[in-house]
Design an enzyme around this catalytic site. Structure first.
Site, PDB file in Angstrom:
ATOM      1  N   HIS A 192      75.475  92.866  16.029  1.00 40.66           N
ATOM      2  CA  HIS A 192      74.810  94.079  15.572  1.00 40.66           C
ATOM      3  C   HIS A 192      73.322  94.096  15.915  1.00 40.66           C
ATOM      4  O   HIS A 192      72.750  95.146  16.177  1.00 40.66           O
ATOM      5  CB  HIS A 192      75.013  94.213  14.059  1.00 40.66           C
TER       6      HIS A 192
ATOM      7  N   SER B 270      70.784 100.997  13.932  1.00 40.61           N
ATOM      8  CA  SER B 270      71.543 100.973  12.682  1.00 40.61           C
ATOM      9  C   SER B 270      71.077 102.109  11.768  1.00 40.61           C
ATOM     10  O   SER B 270      71.179 103.277  12.150  1.00 40.61           O
ATOM     11  CB  SER B 270      71.400  99.591  12.038  1.00 40.61           C
TER      12      SER B 270
END
Length: 252
Positions: free
Chosen positions: A233, A83
């Protein structure tokens, strides 16, 4: 400057966490990777135990990691970035390609991302540490803004005891409140990294879409994209075995 945990020996492997995370999130996987690499798991600026500063951008975070490599005399490194850490890793790779051997980017692309952490920030800002809440008090407050249990547990890992009876967050929330736009910034258009790169996305995540791969290839022409099914995620936490397998296969 940057706090790190170093374990194992061999070719250096740096691990960069995501926004509101820290090196501890990668503890188990780092130990596995340390069987074959010298693993450096870092806390990025304004996160974990690293320096807190009013300066916060991908440019300065990438410079922090470059300076860390210089300080520790690291060359021919591999990097895993998740990320926000993936954006830092991409910028470092394109700015200092001679430093890297291979790059692994977990569930983030080089494109611009609009702000989407508003509820999380609202929940974090709702906690008033001056009234000396307990850990359970903090979670109850955050629950009003952050209904997902896994997300709350991820954030709760940042709590620590400043002194007996006094909790605080390790990350620099005050800076994030007015520097949030920095998190979504795209990789500059002209930057390219020509060495082997692996992008890994979660099958249930929307961070890397099929149509994004054209832009990924523009910046990273020697790149491939793998998908771990049935994870979101936080793919490395939800299916660490598959994540480890894909990364080690790429690094061999």
């Amino acid at each position: 400057m940057l706090y790190s945990k170093i374990e194992g020996s061999g070719q250096p492997l740096l691990i960069l966490h995501g926004f509101l995370g820290m090196s501890d999130n990668w503890k188990s996987l780092a130990t596995q990777f340390a069987a074959n690499f010298e693993v450096h798991t870092l806390d990025l600026r304004n996160h974990g135990r690293s320096l807190q500063s009013e300066e916060f951008s991908y440019e300065i975070m990438a410079q922090d990691v470059f300076d860390y490599c210089q300080l520790h005399d690291l060359t021919n490194i591999n990097i895993i970035g998740h990320s926000m850490g993936g954006k830092v890793a991409m910028l470092l790779a394109t700015r200092h390609s001679d430093l890297l051997s291979k790059l692994i980017v977990a569930d983030i692309g080089p494109k611009f991302y609009p702000q989407h952490h508003q509820d999380i920030l609202a929940g974090l800002n709702a906690v008033d540490f001056s009234v000396k809440p307990s850990r359970s008090d903090v979670e109850e407050i955050m629950k009003n803004f952050i209904p997902d249990f896994g997300t709350r547990q991820f954030l709760m890992k940042n709590l620590y005891w400043v002194e007996p009876g006094q909790l605080a967050f390790r990350f620099n929330l005050a800076v994030f409140n007015h520097k949030m736009d920095e998190i979504g910034v795209a990789l500059p258009e002209e930057l390219v990294f020509t060495k082997p790169t692996l992008f890994i996305r979660g099958g249930n995540s929307k961070y890397i879409l099929d149509r994004d791969f054209e832009n990924i290839k523009k910046h990273f022409p020697d790149s491939s994209l793998e998908t771990i099914p049935n994870v979101g995620h936080w793919l490395h936490a939800e299916n660490p075995a598959e994540f480890y397998q894909q990364v080690t296969a790429f690094l061999e």
